[in-house]
Design a protein around this motif. Structure first.
Motif, PDB file in Angstrom:
ATOM      1  N   MET A  94       0.826  -1.204   0.000  1.00 39.81           N
ATOM      2  CA  MET A  94       0.000   0.000   0.000  1.00 39.81           C
ATOM      3  C   MET A  94       0.862   1.257   0.000  1.00 39.81           C
ATOM      4  SD  MET A  94      -3.485   0.720   1.648  1.00 39.81           S
ATOM      5  CE  MET A  94      -4.303   2.270   1.863  1.00 39.81           C
ATOM      6  N   PHE A  96       0.555   5.011   0.820  1.00 35.46           N
ATOM      7  CA  PHE A  96      -0.370   5.867   1.563  1.00 35.46           C
ATOM      8  C   PHE A  96      -0.323   7.298   1.049  1.00 35.46           C
ATOM      9  CE2 PHE A  96       0.406   2.352   4.417  1.00 35.46           C
ATOM     10  CZ  PHE A  96      -0.845   2.098   4.930  1.00 35.46           C
ATOM     11  N   ALA A 101       3.544  11.443   7.323  1.00 29.59           N
ATOM     12  CA  ALA A 101       2.947  10.814   8.506  1.00 29.59           C
ATOM     13  C   ALA A 101       3.116   9.298   8.486  1.00 29.59           C
ATOM     14  CB  ALA A 101       1.460  11.161   8.593  1.00 29.59           C
ATOM     15  N   HIS A 102       3.266   8.732   7.296  1.00 32.52           N
ATOM     16  CA  HIS A 102       3.255   7.273   7.197  1.00 32.52           C
ATOM     17  C   HIS A 102       4.642   6.640   7.181  1.00 32.52           C
ATOM     18  CE1 HIS A 102      -1.115   7.413   6.320  1.00 32.52           C
ATOM     19  NE2 HIS A 102      -1.065   6.239   6.893  1.00 32.52           N
ATOM     20  N   ILE A 103       5.684   7.458   7.286  1.00 32.78           N
ATOM     21  CA  ILE A 103       7.033   6.902   7.406  1.00 32.78           C
ATOM     22  C   ILE A 103       7.551   7.287   8.779  1.00 32.78           C
ATOM     23  CG2 ILE A 103       9.393   7.024   6.536  1.00 32.78           C
ATOM     24  CD1 ILE A 103       8.275   7.379   3.749  1.00 32.78           C
ATOM     25  N   ASN A 104       8.052   6.311   9.521  1.00 35.74           N
ATOM     26  CA  ASN A 104       8.536   6.550  10.883  1.00 35.74           C
ATOM     27  C   ASN A 104       9.596   7.655  10.892  1.00 35.74           C
ATOM     28  OD1 ASN A 104       9.561   6.475  13.460  1.00 35.74           O
ATOM     29  ND2 ASN A 104       9.520   4.248  13.606  1.00 35.74           N
ATOM     30  N   PHE A 112      13.904   2.304   6.749  1.00 38.08           N
ATOM     31  CA  PHE A 112      12.535   2.134   6.269  1.00 38.08           C
ATOM     32  C   PHE A 112      12.500   1.223   5.046  1.00 38.08           C
ATOM     33  CE2 PHE A 112       9.028   3.612   3.521  1.00 38.08           C
ATOM     34  CZ  PHE A 112       7.964   3.272   4.341  1.00 38.08           C
ATOM     35  N   LEU A 113      13.444   1.447   4.131  1.00 44.91           N
ATOM     36  CA  LEU A 113      13.439   0.686   2.888  1.00 44.91           C
ATOM     37  C   LEU A 113      13.866  -0.767   3.087  1.00 44.91           C
ATOM     38  CD1 LEU A 113      14.904   3.319   0.448  1.00 44.91           C
ATOM     39  CD2 LEU A 113      12.680   2.221   0.261  1.00 44.91           C
ATOM     40  N   GLU A 115      13.747  -2.543   5.953  1.00 43.60           N
ATOM     41  CA  GLU A 115      13.133  -3.263   7.070  1.00 43.60           C
ATOM     42  C   GLU A 115      12.380  -4.512   6.607  1.00 43.60           C
ATOM     43  OE1 GLU A 115      10.327  -1.069   9.411  1.00 43.60           O
ATOM     44  OE2 GLU A 115      10.683  -2.362  11.137  1.00 43.60           O
ATOM     45  N   GLY A 116      11.544  -4.339   5.587  1.00 44.13           N
ATOM     46  CA  GLY A 116      10.760  -5.470   5.090  1.00 44.13           C
ATOM     47  C   GLY A 116      11.659  -6.560   4.522  1.00 44.13           C
ATOM     48  N   MET A 164       8.431   5.845  -0.453  1.00 40.32           N
ATOM     49  CA  MET A 164       7.320   4.960  -0.095  1.00 40.32           C
ATOM     50  C   MET A 164       7.040   3.973  -1.234  1.00 40.32           C
ATOM     51  SD  MET A 164       4.421   4.679   2.081  1.00 40.32           S
ATOM     52  CE  MET A 164       3.781   6.247   2.590  1.00 40.32           C
ATOM     53  N   SER A 167       9.598   1.371  -1.334  1.00 39.03           N
ATOM     54  CA  SER A 167       9.463   0.395  -0.254  1.00 39.03           C
ATOM     55  C   SER A 167       8.376  -0.623  -0.585  1.00 39.03           C
ATOM     56  CB  SER A 167       9.139   1.097   1.066  1.00 39.03           C
ATOM     57  OG  SER A 167       7.773   1.428   1.128  1.00 39.03           O
TER      58      SER A 167
ATOM     59  N   ASP B 210       0.021   6.890  12.161  1.00 42.09           N
ATOM     60  CA  ASP B 210      -0.010   6.461  10.765  1.00 42.09           C
ATOM     61  C   ASP B 210       1.180   5.575  10.404  1.00 42.09           C
ATOM     62  OD1 ASP B 210      -2.372   7.710  10.157  1.00 42.09           O
ATOM     63  OD2 ASP B 210      -1.431   9.582   9.528  1.00 42.09           O
ATOM     64  N   HIS B 211       2.360   5.943  10.930  1.00 38.49           N
ATOM     65  CA  HIS B 211       3.535   5.171  10.493  1.00 38.49           C
ATOM     66  C   HIS B 211       3.514   3.752  11.060  1.00 38.49           C
ATOM     67  CE1 HIS B 211       5.954   5.222  14.191  1.00 38.49           C
ATOM     68  NE2 HIS B 211       5.431   6.412  14.416  1.00 38.49           N
ATOM     69  N   THR B 214       1.544   1.838   8.647  1.00 39.95           N
ATOM     70  CA  THR B 214       2.381   1.433   7.519  1.00 39.95           C
ATOM     71  C   THR B 214       3.150   0.162   7.848  1.00 39.95           C
ATOM     72  OG1 THR B 214       2.705   3.775   7.055  1.00 39.95           O
ATOM     73  CG2 THR B 214       4.121   2.231   5.890  1.00 39.95           C
ATOM     74  N   ALA B 217       0.882  -2.659   7.699  1.00 38.07           N
ATOM     75  CA  ALA B 217       0.491  -2.940   6.320  1.00 38.07           C
ATOM     76  C   ALA B 217       1.601  -3.660   5.570  1.00 38.07           C
ATOM     77  CB  ALA B 217       0.139  -1.641   5.595  1.00 38.07           C
ATOM     78  N   ARG B 218       2.837  -3.574   6.059  1.00 36.91           N
ATOM     79  CA  ARG B 218       3.940  -4.242   5.388  1.00 36.91           C
ATOM     80  C   ARG B 218       4.125  -5.667   5.884  1.00 36.91           C
ATOM     81  NH1 ARG B 218       8.824  -0.155   6.058  1.00 36.91           N
ATOM     82  NH2 ARG B 218       9.682  -1.058   4.183  1.00 36.91           N
ATOM     83  N   LEU B 220       4.954  -6.789   8.874  1.00 33.66           N
ATOM     84  CA  LEU B 220       6.016  -7.053   9.840  1.00 33.66           C
ATOM     85  C   LEU B 220       5.421  -7.779  11.041  1.00 33.66           C
ATOM     86  CD1 LEU B 220       7.758  -3.577   9.798  1.00 33.66           C
ATOM     87  CD2 LEU B 220       8.495  -5.655   8.639  1.00 33.66           C
ATOM     88  N   ARG B 228      10.281  -1.696  17.249  1.00 34.67           N
ATOM     89  CA  ARG B 228      11.000  -0.733  16.425  1.00 34.67           C
ATOM     90  C   ARG B 228      10.202   0.532  16.148  1.00 34.67           C
ATOM     91  NH1 ARG B 228      12.136  -4.468  11.872  1.00 34.67           N
ATOM     92  NH2 ARG B 228      13.230  -6.208  12.802  1.00 34.67           N
ATOM     93  N   HIS B 229       8.882   0.446  16.224  1.00 28.35           N
ATOM     94  CA  HIS B 229       8.106   1.615  15.826  1.00 28.35           C
ATOM     95  C   HIS B 229       7.300   2.215  16.960  1.00 28.35           C
ATOM     96  CE1 HIS B 229       9.245   1.088  11.652  1.00 28.35           C
ATOM     97  NE2 HIS B 229       9.066  -0.198  11.845  1.00 28.35           N
ATOM     98  N   ASN B 233       9.623   4.997  19.274  1.00 31.26           N
ATOM     99  CA  ASN B 233       9.162   6.362  19.078  1.00 31.26           C
ATOM    100  C   ASN B 233       8.600   6.976  20.353  1.00 31.26           C
ATOM    101  OD1 ASN B 233       9.456   5.249  16.396  1.00 31.26           O
ATOM    102  ND2 ASN B 233       8.443   7.100  15.697  1.00 31.26           N
TER     103      ASN B 233
END
Lengths: 349, 314
Positions: A94, A96, A101-104, A112-113, A115-116, A164, A167, B210-211, B214, B217-218, B220, B228-229, B233
């Protein structure tokens, strides 16, 4: 006839989403074929984003859902926690709306890139990093190795949205959900980011469910477009048909409400009334309060029926009536003060 | 902006704060009613000659700024004056008791961090029942002042159950641990509740951000998302608040040391203030301010390291 020629990759069947006492999505059905781009268009509150989030099972727990979502034939609602993680990490990705707001914010872009790739894919740090750098270059981010060490707040919105997208591509999903991915960006960046998303997903053969309020953008990027109003799909057409021959009066109104660059300058038209969320919309056809064609028969909800190359939920739409004629009709009626009369006939309660 | 200039600027701020505090402390006690010479003389009706001699010895007739300067110079050279009550150097009085109070503060601090962070995180991640239970418990704990808690603890654990000693500071590590457990719990309880609440709010806030959506949604694993999140944070705001709480513990020792008869800096402060032993009160006040500002500065620096958006460090 509509309906994809091959079995659908994603099938949404009669999806309802409900907050306590308030229906938000009321029976959405759609199919996305493998590799196909499907645009879901609607005003804010029409339920399009909720539909996308329901596909990923990302809705807040307070919302109740009914209906079925099938991915590659498997019922998404019946996934075990492990199955759901596999689905999210490899099946569907997804993008977003607001990358800021949607990336830590306290982890680096590289984190971020990768991690998955590292956590789910089990890649080594070195391999994940080289793959991430390659993806950043593909989505048009310059100085990729340096970006990996930067923090999200040091990147512009456009760059961050590319991060994003990279990712999501990293997980090699078969379906990409994009929820207004360019709305938070400025106009020139919007175009670039959309082009990158469109090109890269086509190269990789991933399907796309593109959520937007921008009819033109949806028509430009997608193969087919569904138009949502008050929690329902009211029309679904191949993108090339949409602008020439809209089937539903709402779509026709939206098309006329776009500003024109060419031609004589005039007052910008608007669809009369205001957009209604599903829980405020009248029974029967949800659009009838605002519709110039509304009549007695609209008190009964029109089913979404096949028509021409698409599907439409309107009692008046028929194969013979070209959308442009429909449009001129609408214009005259609107000038005659019809919306007021329609408002008085409103029988919701 | 690099780390060194950040540290230098914070250090300068620290020095200025302490300087201002020293002036306020000295000025405040200078303006307080009562004749220090009469107190020092100790008798009911001291004769004028004795008073004059004392005034000369303690330089009480010097102008205000000169007296302040003399005191400040003494502080900086490690001589904070002489106690009027004990008739010995203030430095020695403080040194004898510092270890006990430091042990008490460290003990209470460890309890606050361990229990506060643990319970707060549990309340945020656990179900609604866990959250509600902890909200009620922390409300009660936060509302209970340390002297009431101290009395209850003494009644329950010392008088009724006889598990733990109720008086004194003990010696050696094990002895101190045994003697200072009840005082540390009394000191820590309301602060623990406060830290638990702040932690719960911070963790819940991140959980719904929101993050974190995310990250879910991935696909994890839940543990990775939380660690980690969510927790990562929430760490910066929680640490800021916990740090300030720890800094405030130095002042809180006065009450529990009195209640449990622990001969530490806190009880020294209370007793000296009651007897108007100004040299001791001033020195201890400066010590508390110094400890508070030092901890505060460390917390700021650590927060800046935890959050890349804080601009000074990078």
């Amino acid at each position: 006839m509509s309906g994809p020629r091959e079995p659908a990759l994603l099938r949404v069947e009669d999806l309802h989403v409900e907050a306590p006492g308030r229906p938000l999505v009321r029976g959405v059905g759609l199919d996305v074929a493998p590799g196909e781009a499907f645009g879901l268009v609607g005003e804010s509150g029409s339920g399009k984003s909720l539909t996308a989030r329901a596909v990923l099972r990302l809705l807040p727990r307070a919302l109740r859902t009914r209906g079925r979502i099938l991915f590659d034939g498997a019922d998404v609602g019946a996934f075990t926690p492990a199955g759901l993680r596999r689905y999210r990490s490899g099946g569907v990705g997804m993008v977003f709306q607001d990358p800021r707001a949607h990336i830590n914010p306290v982890r680096s872009v590289g984190d971020f890139l990768t991690e998955g790739l590292r956590t789910v894919g089990g890649a080594s740090r070195r391999r994940a990093e080289s793959e991430a750098v390659g993806l950043l270059e593909e989505v048009g981010v310059d100085a990729a190795p340096r970006r990996m060490r930067q923090w999200p707040h040091e990147l512009s919105g456009g760059l961050l949205q590319r991060v994003m997208i990279a990712s999501v591509l990293a997980a090699r999903p078969r379906l990409i959900l994009a929820d207004e991915p360019t709305t938070a960006l400025d106009a020139t960046t919007q175009e670039e980011v959309m082009a990158i998303l469109g090109d890269l997903r086509r190269e990789r053969g991933a399907a796309l469910l593109f959520i937007t309020h921008d009819l033109d953008l949806a028509a430009a990027v997608c193969d087919r477009v569904g138009v949502m109003y008050a929690g329902r799909v009211v029309e679904e057409l191949p993108a090339r048909e949409l602008e020439r021959r809209p089937l539903h009066p709402y779509t026709a109104g939206l098309l006329r409400a776009r500003p024109r660059i060419r031609g004589p300058r005039g007052r910008l038209e608007a669809v009369p009334g205001r957009p209604l969320p599903a829980y405020e919309a009248p029974d029967g056809c949800a659009f009838r309060d605002r519709c110039p064609r509304a009549a007695e028969v609209c008190a009964a909800a029109p089913p979404l029926r096949p028509l021409g190359a698409g599907r439409v939920a309107c009692h008046f739409a028929d194969e013979g009536a070209p959308g442009t004629d429909f449009g001129e009709d609408v214009g005259e009626d609107a000038g005659g003060g019809a919306p007021g009369e329609i408002g008085e006939e409103d029988r919701r309660g | 902006m690099n780390v060194i200039s950040f540290a230098l600027r914070r250090a300068l701020g620290l020095v200025l704060t302490l300087f201002a505090a020293s002036f306020l402390i000295f000025g405040g006690l200078y303006a307080a009613p009562g004749d220090p010479a009469a107190l020092l003389a100790g008798g009911q009706r001291p004769n004028p000659e004795v008073l004059a001699a004392i005034r000369a010895e303690y330089r009480l007739d010097d102008p205000f700024l000169l007296q302040y300067g003399h005191w400040l110079a003494g502080l900086l050279t490690g001589d904070p004056g002489t106690s009027a009550v004990y008739r010995t150097g203030v430095g020695g009085l403080i040194a004898e008791r510092a270890a006990t109070t430091a042990f008490l503060v460290a003990y209470a601090g460890a309890l606050i961090i361990a229990a506060g962070l643990g319970l707060g995180t549990l309340a945020a991640l656990g179900g609604p029942a866990v959250g509600r239970t902890l909200t009620v418990a922390t409300s009660a704990a936060q509302a209970a002042p340390p002297f009431v808690v101290a009395t209850l603890l003494i009644w329950l654990f010392a008088t009724r159950l006889g598990w733990l000693p109720v008086y004194g500071a003990g010696s050696g590590f094990a002895g101190r641990l045994e003697h200072l457990t009840l005082p540390a719990v009394a000191l820590a309880l309301s602060f623990t509740a406060y830290v638990a609440r702040v932690t719960r709010t911070a963790v819940r806030g991140e959980l719904h951000s929101d993050h974190v959506g995310t990250a879910e949604a991935r696909g994890l694993p839940r543990a990775a998302v939380v660690r980690r999140h969510v927790l990562r944070n929430a760490a910066a705001p929680v640490m800021t608040v916990s740090g300030l709480t720890l800094a405030g513990l130095f002042a809180g020792t006065a009450i529990v040391e009195e209640a449990f008869g622990v001969n530490g800096l806190g009880s020294l402060l209370v007793q000296s203030a009651a007897r108007q032993d100004m040299a001791v009160v001033m020195a201890l006040s400066m010590l508390i301010v110094t400890a508070f500002t030092a901890v505060n500065t460390l917390v700021d620096a650590a927060s800046a390291l935890l959050d890349p958006r804080v601009p000074q460090v990078r």
